[in-house]
Design a protein around this motif. Sequence first.
Motif, short mmCIF file in Angstrom:
data_model
loop_
_atom_site.label_atom_id
_atom_site.label_comp_id
_atom_site.label_asym_id
_atom_site.label_seq_id
_atom_site.Cartn_x
_atom_site.Cartn_y
_atom_site.Cartn_z
N ILE A 194 0.84 -1.20 0.00
CA ILE A 194 0.00 0.00 0.00
C ILE A 194 0.88 1.25 0.00
O ILE A 194 0.61 2.21 -0.73
CB ILE A 194 -0.98 0.00 1.20
N ARG A 195 1.94 1.24 0.79
CA ARG A 195 2.85 2.40 0.81
C ARG A 195 3.42 2.67 -0.57
O ARG A 195 3.45 3.81 -1.04
CB ARG A 195 4.01 2.15 1.78
N TYR A 196 3.90 1.62 -1.25
CA TYR A 196 4.49 1.79 -2.58
C TYR A 196 3.45 2.27 -3.59
O TYR A 196 3.72 3.14 -4.41
CB TYR A 196 5.10 0.48 -3.08
N LEU A 197 2.26 1.71 -3.51
CA LEU A 197 1.20 2.11 -4.44
C LEU A 197 0.78 3.56 -4.21
O LEU A 197 0.51 4.30 -5.17
CB LEU A 197 0.00 1.17 -4.33
N LEU A 198 0.73 3.97 -2.95
CA LEU A 198 0.41 5.37 -2.66
C LEU A 198 1.48 6.30 -3.20
O LEU A 198 1.18 7.36 -3.76
CB LEU A 198 0.25 5.58 -1.15
N GLN A 199 2.74 5.92 -3.04
CA GLN A 199 3.82 6.76 -3.55
C GLN A 199 3.76 6.85 -5.07
O GLN A 199 3.90 7.94 -5.64
CB GLN A 199 5.19 6.20 -3.12
N ALA A 200 3.52 5.74 -5.74
CA ALA A 200 3.39 5.76 -7.20
C ALA A 200 2.23 6.64 -7.63
O ALA A 200 2.34 7.43 -8.57
CB ALA A 200 3.20 4.34 -7.72
N GLN A 201 1.13 6.56 -6.90
CA GLN A 201 -0.04 7.37 -7.21
C GLN A 201 0.28 8.86 -7.05
O GLN A 201 -0.09 9.68 -7.89
CB GLN A 201 -1.19 6.96 -6.29
N ARG A 202 0.98 9.22 -5.98
CA ARG A 202 1.37 10.62 -5.75
C ARG A 202 2.26 11.14 -6.88
O ARG A 202 2.22 12.32 -7.20
CB ARG A 202 2.13 10.77 -4.43
N GLU A 203 3.08 10.25 -7.43
CA GLU A 203 4.00 10.63 -8.50
C GLU A 203 3.37 10.51 -9.88
O GLU A 203 4.03 10.76 -10.89
CB GLU A 203 5.27 9.78 -8.42
#
Length: 167
Positions: free
Chosen positions: A58-67
């Motif tokens: 979830i952390r990685y997916l959130l970061q990708a989404q933010r970027e």
Amino acid sequence: MPQNVVRREARHLYADAPSTAAAKGAVDALLRLQRAEETEVDRVRAAVGLSNNEFRAIRYLLQAQREGRDTGPKDLGTMLAISNASVTNVVDRLEQNGDLERLRHPDDRRAQLLRPTPAAAAKVEAGYRTFHETMVRVMDGLSPADATIVARVLNDVTDGIESGHAP
């Protein structure tokens, strides 16, 4: 008793002891900070019912989404360093829990995109909120000179760790 062992282990150095009492105090403080962050994130992760890989996903997916990056299962496997079968299990569990949604890729019918849900974002935010708010509050309370010293020291430690040797 086991908790006492864990607490003391966090202060154990796998290196020679610092040469001064002041340096020992600084090292002890860094180790205590590291342990506090790990404990807080583990506590929240367990409280929201996510495994370590699910929480990291979830952390990685959130970061990708933010970027603004599209992320699929293969990307997630690379980020988590787990097999395709393990990625499938993680994605399935997160989807069943309402923490993730699978979308069709707009350009490739065979590909999937993975998106964290707002509920999942709230879980990760809760895991880091106390830690991050405390850091900001304490650092805001420092003089600019002290904040500069803290930043330099922490960056030197981080650079040394990332490069594989002491600065």
